[in-house]
Write a protein that holds these residues in place. Sequence first.
Motif, mmCIF file in Angstrom:
data_model
loop_
_atom_site.group_PDB
_atom_site.id
_atom_site.type_symbol
_atom_site.label_atom_id
_atom_site.label_comp_id
_atom_site.label_asym_id
_atom_site.label_seq_id
_atom_site.Cartn_x
_atom_site.Cartn_y
_atom_site.Cartn_z
ATOM 1 N N PHE A 172 0.806 -1.215 0.000
ATOM 2 C CA PHE A 172 0.000 0.000 0.000
ATOM 3 C C PHE A 172 0.846 1.275 0.000
ATOM 4 O O PHE A 172 0.349 2.361 0.246
ATOM 5 N N GLU A 173 2.166 1.096 -0.270
ATOM 6 C CA GLU A 173 3.036 2.274 -0.362
ATOM 7 C C GLU A 173 2.914 2.922 -1.732
ATOM 8 O O GLU A 173 2.444 2.303 -2.686
ATOM 9 N N ILE A 174 3.370 4.184 -1.850
ATOM 10 C CA ILE A 174 3.328 4.902 -3.130
ATOM 11 C C ILE A 174 4.768 5.071 -3.640
ATOM 12 O O ILE A 174 5.617 5.583 -2.908
ATOM 13 N N PRO A 175 5.063 4.611 -4.862
ATOM 14 C CA PRO A 175 6.444 4.638 -5.354
ATOM 15 C C PRO A 175 6.937 6.054 -5.642
ATOM 16 O O PRO A 175 6.166 7.005 -5.538
ATOM 17 N N PRO A 176 8.191 6.204 -6.011
ATOM 18 C CA PRO A 176 8.755 7.527 -6.319
ATOM 19 C C PRO A 176 7.984 8.240 -7.420
ATOM 20 O O PRO A 176 7.260 7.633 -8.209
ATOM 21 N N ASP A 177 8.139 9.563 -7.456
ATOM 22 C CA ASP A 177 7.321 10.432 -8.311
ATOM 23 C C ASP A 177 7.271 9.997 -9.772
ATOM 24 O O ASP A 177 6.229 10.095 -10.415
ATOM 25 N N ASP A 178 8.389 9.512 -10.308
ATOM 26 C CA ASP A 178 8.370 9.224 -11.762
ATOM 27 C C ASP A 178 7.492 8.021 -12.095
ATOM 28 O O ASP A 178 7.240 7.740 -13.265
ATOM 29 N N ASN A 179 7.025 7.342 -11.045
ATOM 30 C CA ASN A 179 6.130 6.203 -11.290
ATOM 31 C C ASN A 179 5.040 6.164 -10.218
ATOM 32 O O ASN A 179 4.513 5.123 -9.869
ATOM 33 N N TRP A 180 4.684 7.336 -9.717
ATOM 34 C CA TRP A 180 3.838 7.400 -8.506
ATOM 35 C C TRP A 180 2.491 6.733 -8.693
ATOM 36 O O TRP A 180 1.909 6.219 -7.742
ATOM 37 N N THR A 181 1.937 6.706 -9.952
ATOM 38 C CA THR A 181 0.568 6.177 -10.111
ATOM 39 C C THR A 181 0.526 4.666 -9.896
ATOM 40 O O THR A 181 -0.554 4.098 -9.710
ATOM 41 N N TRP A 182 1.674 4.008 -9.945
ATOM 42 C CA TRP A 182 1.706 2.540 -9.870
ATOM 43 C C TRP A 182 1.584 2.093 -8.418
ATOM 44 O O TRP A 182 2.531 1.660 -7.770
ATOM 45 N N ASN A 183 0.358 2.289 -7.872
ATOM 46 C CA ASN A 183 0.131 1.920 -6.460
ATOM 47 C C ASN A 183 -1.330 1.530 -6.289
ATOM 48 O O ASN A 183 -2.158 1.755 -7.171
ATOM 49 N N VAL A 184 -1.636 0.968 -5.153
ATOM 50 C CA VAL A 184 -3.018 0.546 -4.854
ATOM 51 C C VAL A 184 -3.753 1.633 -4.067
ATOM 52 O O VAL A 184 -4.866 2.023 -4.408
ATOM 53 N N SER A 185 -3.089 2.167 -3.024
ATOM 54 C CA SER A 185 -3.837 2.946 -2.016
ATOM 55 C C SER A 185 -4.349 4.300 -2.520
ATOM 56 O O SER A 185 -5.456 4.708 -2.163
ATOM 57 N N TRP A 186 -3.558 4.996 -3.353
ATOM 58 C CA TRP A 186 -4.004 6.329 -3.787
ATOM 59 C C TRP A 186 -5.327 6.238 -4.558
ATOM 60 O O TRP A 186 -6.161 7.139 -4.512
ATOM 61 N N TRP A 187 -5.525 5.087 -5.226
ATOM 62 C CA TRP A 187 -6.719 4.909 -6.073
ATOM 63 C C TRP A 187 -7.844 4.217 -5.304
ATOM 64 O O TRP A 187 -9.013 4.568 -5.451
ATOM 65 N N SER A 188 -7.517 3.235 -4.487
ATOM 66 C CA SER A 188 -8.579 2.422 -3.885
ATOM 67 C C SER A 188 -8.989 2.880 -2.502
ATOM 68 O O SER A 188 -10.148 2.695 -2.104
ATOM 69 N N ASP A 189 -8.087 3.485 -1.720
ATOM 70 C CA ASP A 189 -8.502 3.984 -0.399
ATOM 71 C C ASP A 189 -9.641 5.017 -0.527
ATOM 72 O O ASP A 189 -10.637 4.924 0.196
ATOM 73 N N PRO A 190 -9.546 6.010 -1.459
ATOM 74 C CA PRO A 190 -10.657 6.975 -1.551
ATOM 75 C C PRO A 190 -11.978 6.290 -1.916
ATOM 76 O O PRO A 190 -13.033 6.611 -1.379
#
Length: 450
Positions: free
Chosen positions: A243-261
């Motif tokens: 559920f961590e968010i990767p570095p800025d150049d690939n930040w969208t490649w994560n679960v939590s920023w999209w699914s937590d909201p």
Amino acid sequence: MMQFPNDFVWGTATSSIQIEGSPAGDGKGKNIWDAYSHNTDRIRENHNPDIACDHYNRYKEDIDIMKKIGVHAYRFSIDWSRVLPDGTGKVNQKGLQFYSDLIDSLLENKIEPYLTLYHWELPLALHQKGGWLNDEIVEWFGDYAALIARTFGGRVKNIFTFNEPQCFIGLGYLQGIHAPGYKCSVAETIRMSHNVLKAHGRAVQRIREAAPDVQIGFAPTCGMPYPATDKKEDIEAARQAMFEIPPDDNWTWNVSWWSDPVLLGHYPEEGLRRFHDILPDITSEDMKLISQPIDMYGQNIYNGWMVRMGDNGQPESVPRSIGYPVTATGWPITPECLYWGPRFLYERYHKPIYITENGISCNDVISLDGKVHDPGRIDFEKRYLTQLQKAIADGADIRGYFYWSLMDNFEWTEGYSQRFGLVYVDYATGERIPKDSAGWYHDVIARNEI
Ligand code: GCO
């Protein structure tokens, strides 16, 4: 052998751009892939989706093949610009009629339609008005969702709003690899993500108004970390990494920023802290809109990476050994991700899960006997489905599995070089040849066990 639940949904999946062809057929408008595929050099051998699998004309044949495989369900997407050529306003009745005929044919063959509203098919006309950066897209998408729900809600009982926002924002607007090939700032892509999530919520509202019986879902993706050992600290490390968010150049490649909201009603603290100075306006009304209750959680899962707890108390990835098995796309074969991914997701969101995509690209060829033997795909499926069955047995509420893909198709910037299908497509002739894995999948479905 291990049984799946009695009502488990066995399906297969495609998307409109990847299979339909007929980019201007019967009044269809252009989407950003129709344009991008003709004005970029980023697609292998300059392939384009103009013909693809010619599914627009051959859908009945493809449904016959699905019937023979015995799938319970078929996940496909609507090309927004086929039904609303400009994205809003005038409806293209012939475009609606295509999907109506497709749905009727599925139902006649007792195959349940699972519909995705957005599998990256942004109408070019809306792109030209700012696309996901234009806050008006929330209503544009809501109007489109309402049209689909009004037209098909009596026959379609399952609708996913978005497929893989991680990809269409990350690859399309941050890394500039997918359509429209932009390299926007992190701030702009954060603002786009907020509009995508608000559009999801607005679509949920409009579908509920038009077709209250429809089950609504969301279908993100991501890599799924899994623990190096069964030690508690390694499992916790993998859960944190998930559920961590990767570095800025690939930040969208994560679960939590999209699914937590969507499922928890708030953005992850880590993201809010990190992006604090570049966030768009985020109101409580926005978060209420985004977190409209949904009925199912889709996740596209292909692979993951091994994680252990480091000496510093932080998760650390464990390097893969030389020669680690990979698919034709070079993706690692990591069946453990189909155990740990659904388990971590279910623990966090407590929502029934569908594996909306999982599959493998193999270097499939037509053998001398005229058949397509794909033992690598069957082995992959045995390994992954064994893990999925174990996740269910251990308590994750997993309702279904959609193999990606029904047939070989246009694999975005890889063009037609990657063959994910259960069915081989001879692009020179359009001939479909069910691979050995199609017969194997038929038997798994019939026995409902792996
Ligand atoms: C995705 C998309 C599919 C792909 C498939 C193989 O996950 O990227 O949903 O359209 O074709 O996953 O890459």
